[in-house]
Structures are given as C-alpha cells and as structure tokens.
Scaffold this active site. Structure first.
Site, PDB file in Angstrom:
ATOM      1  N   HIS A 141       0.788  -1.344  -0.109  1.00  0.00           N
ATOM      2  CA  HIS A 141       0.117   0.006  -0.016  1.00  0.00           C
ATOM      3  C   HIS A 141       1.006   1.326   0.056  1.00  0.00           C
ATOM      4  O   HIS A 141       2.090   1.177   0.556  1.00  0.00           O
ATOM      5  CB  HIS A 141      -0.817   0.080   0.957  1.00  0.00           C
ATOM      6  N   LYS A 145      -0.854   5.119   4.697  1.00  0.00           N
ATOM      7  CA  LYS A 145      -1.831   3.957   5.499  1.00  0.00           C
ATOM      8  C   LYS A 145      -1.511   3.834   6.814  1.00  0.00           C
ATOM      9  O   LYS A 145      -0.537   3.854   7.320  1.00  0.00           O
ATOM     10  CB  LYS A 145      -1.655   2.787   4.460  1.00  0.00           C
ATOM     11  N   GLY A 156      -6.876  -4.255   6.287  1.00  0.00           N
ATOM     12  CA  GLY A 156      -7.895  -5.102   6.454  1.00  0.00           C
ATOM     13  C   GLY A 156      -8.223  -6.165   5.347  1.00  0.00           C
ATOM     14  O   GLY A 156      -8.673  -7.494   5.662  1.00  0.00           O
TER      15      GLY A 156
END
Ligand SMILES: NC(=O)C1=CN([C@@H]2O[C@H](COP(=O)(O)OP(=O)(O)OC[C@H]3O[C@@H](n4cnc5c(N)ncnc54)[C@H](OP(=O)(O)O)[C@@H]3O)[C@@H](O)[C@H]2O)C=CC1
Ligand SMILES: O=C(O)C1=N[C@H](C(=O)O)C[C@H](O)C1
Length: 266
Positions: A155, A159, A165
C-alpha cells in the site's frame, strides 16, 4: 425509483472524495450531508477538490442524523472514528456502510450484536473492489489444495493500519478451509524481529508501504516443485466505487450485519 439519502464521514480523504463524487453522480442517491471533524466548511462545495454541492458539513454526527434523517451512513475515516460513527448510526436506526479498516475482532462482534439488537442492516467491507473480492475467493479455493501460503499486501505510505483489512480478511477466509499448519522450518529464528511477518494461524502476512503504490495484494502458495500466485491491483480509488454503490443498495434491503462484500456478491 426511491432515492437513498446518504451521509458520508471523511469527505476530504482519498476515499471520501471519490465517494462524494460517486454519490453526487448517482441518480438514485442523494447526498444530504457530510461529517468532518474540523469545523471549517459550511458546504461540500467549499471543500478543496470536491464538486459543487450545497450538501451541509456537520461536525456532530448525532445532530446530523437527527436533522437530515438519512437512510445510510458511509464511513471512510479511521478505526476509532469509524467505530464511534458506526455505533452512533446504528443507535439512530441509520444503516452503516463502512469501508474503514483496522477494527479488532471484538469491535466487529460488538457491532454485530448492536445490529442484531436493533434488527438493522450494516455492511463492513474491508475491500470494495470486485477484483479484490475475487482474489480472496480464489485464494480460499487454492488453500484447499496448498497449505503453505504467504500473503504480501502493498500500500501507499499514508496508510495507518497494518496489516491491511484485506489481508486480515484473506487470512480469515483461508483459515476457514486450510488444514492447520505452522509454516517454515520448525527451528527457524528471526535474526531481525519481524523478518517473517505477522503470524496468522501459522501463515505469514507481510506489509509493504511505499509512496506511489495504491492498494495491491499478492497471495503466494507453494508446494513441492510448484507455486501459485493470485494478485490484485487497485490503481486508483475509483476501483472501489462500484462496490460502495452495491453495498448501499444492498444494505437498504438488509436487517442484519455483514462483514465482507463476498457475502453480498453472487
Ligand atoms: N474498504 C475499501 O475498499 C477501502 C478502505 N479504505 C479504508 O478507508 C479508510 C480511509 O482511507 P483513506 O481515504 O485512504 O484515508 P484518508 O486519511 O485519506 O482519509 C480519512 C479522512 O477521514 C477524516 N477523519 C478522521 N477522523 C474523522 C472524524 N471523526 N470525522 C470526520 N472525518 C474524519 C480525515 O481528516 P483529517 O485528515 O483532517 O484527519 C481524512 O480526511 C481507511 O481505514 C482505509 O484503510 C481505503 C481504501 C479502500
Ligand atoms: O488504505 C487503503 O488504501 C486501503 N485499505 C483497505 C485495506 O486495508 O484493506 C482496502 C484497500 O486495500 C485500500
């Protein structure tokens, strides 16, 4: 067709901005307000990067829900705010569609119980991208045949939560079908703590954070003389919006709690 009245929490965020645009562009949706924790703007149209709209900006969710009586709250904020917003919405009989990640198992259980008490629909979706849902389902399918798996999620570096998740949901889905196994050599030792990633039921999750990335995940399975890799890439936040739309339409017909978009996609 009846219009769904929507409030969005986190409208200035990367996901929130995209969600505001999607709601404004959808004929059957009406944006009746947004929730921002900074007391600075009167309308959505005054916020940087957002389209012209007179939808009012509120700092107090309870006040907003009482005044606007929306059908759905879309939350795209942080785990702490998301939990507070979701509980408040359920209390007011407003159906939550939550994309925020970083909730604990206990948080999810608490929300499920609240929904059950109120008999209200609620969707918590760690990933709204249809391709990501398929990546998780394919991984679950593969885990019946391959017990050794490493999840690598990648990511952007803004973040907050790690693992993502999506990675947690993938591990849960794999765990539900995989023969229990502690992976790697039984005597393996990390010479630098964390080298083997996070341990989830004996499989490992690795979180990569780099500027330039959006949201990516690779699930690698290995067996004697072969490997299988399932990978999904989101190159922008628009990739999540058809899933948000589907969740809003679906939650309107629900009276219970759902965790994961795979449970509402045929
Ligand atoms: N389910 C899915 O498909 C996806 C989920 N996500 C998740 O969505 C969440 C948001 O991600 P992203 O948009 O990238 O994050 P951003 O940091 O870009 O956006 C979060 C926004 O929420 C705001 N915010 C924080 N607390 C509150 C509050 N109490 N009330 C109102 N607004 C608040 C922040 O404001 P400020 O900056 O001023 O603090 C910020 O504008 C994350 O949990 C992420 O993991 C992300 C992508 C896809
Ligand atoms: O923060 C993000 O960007 C994303 N968060 C979600 C997650 O934690 O899985 C979904 C997607 O990966 C993008």
């Amino acid at each position: 067709m009846k219009t769904v009245k929507i409030v969005i929490a986190g409208p200035r965020g990367r996901m929130g901005q995209e969600a505001v645009k999607m709601v404004l562009e959808t004929e059957t949706f009406e944006l009746v307000g947004v929730i921002d924790h900074r007391d600075h703007w009167r309308t959505v149209g005054e916020m940087d990067g957002l389209p012209a709209s007179d939808a009012p900006v509120y700092t107090d969710l309870a006040f907003c829900l009482e005044k606007e009586a929306p059908d759905v709250l879309i939350d795209l904020t942080t785990p702490e705010s998301g939990m507070f917003h979701t509980k408040t919405a359920i209390h007011y009989g407003v159906r939550p569609v939550v994309g925020t990640t970083g909730f604990s198992k206990e948080d999810l259980t608490e929300l499920e119980e609240l929904c059950s008490d109120r008999e209200i629909g609620c969707i918590i979706a760690p990933n709204f991208a249809v391709g990501a849902i398929l990546m998780m389902k394919f991984s679950q399918m593969a885990a019946r045949y391959f017990t050794d798996v490493e999840i690598i999620e990648l990511h952007h570096d803004r973040k907050l939560d790690a693992p993502s998740g999506t990675a947690v949901k993938t591990a849960e889905m794999i765990s539900a079908v995989r023969e229990p196994k502690k992976q790697g050599h039984q005597d393996e030792k990390e010479t630098i703590p964390g080298a083997r990633g996070a341990d989830f039921d004996g499989m490992h999750i690795h979180s990569v954070r780099l500027p330039g990335l959006v949201a990516h995940q690779q699930v690698m399975f290995g067996s004697d003389g072969q490997s299988l890799t399932v990978r999904h890439d989101s190159y922008n936040r628009a990739s999540f919006m058809s899933g948000v739309k589907l969740a809003v339409d679906t939650v309107m017909k629900m009276d219970s709690f759902v965790y994961g978009l795979e449970n509402i996609i045929e």
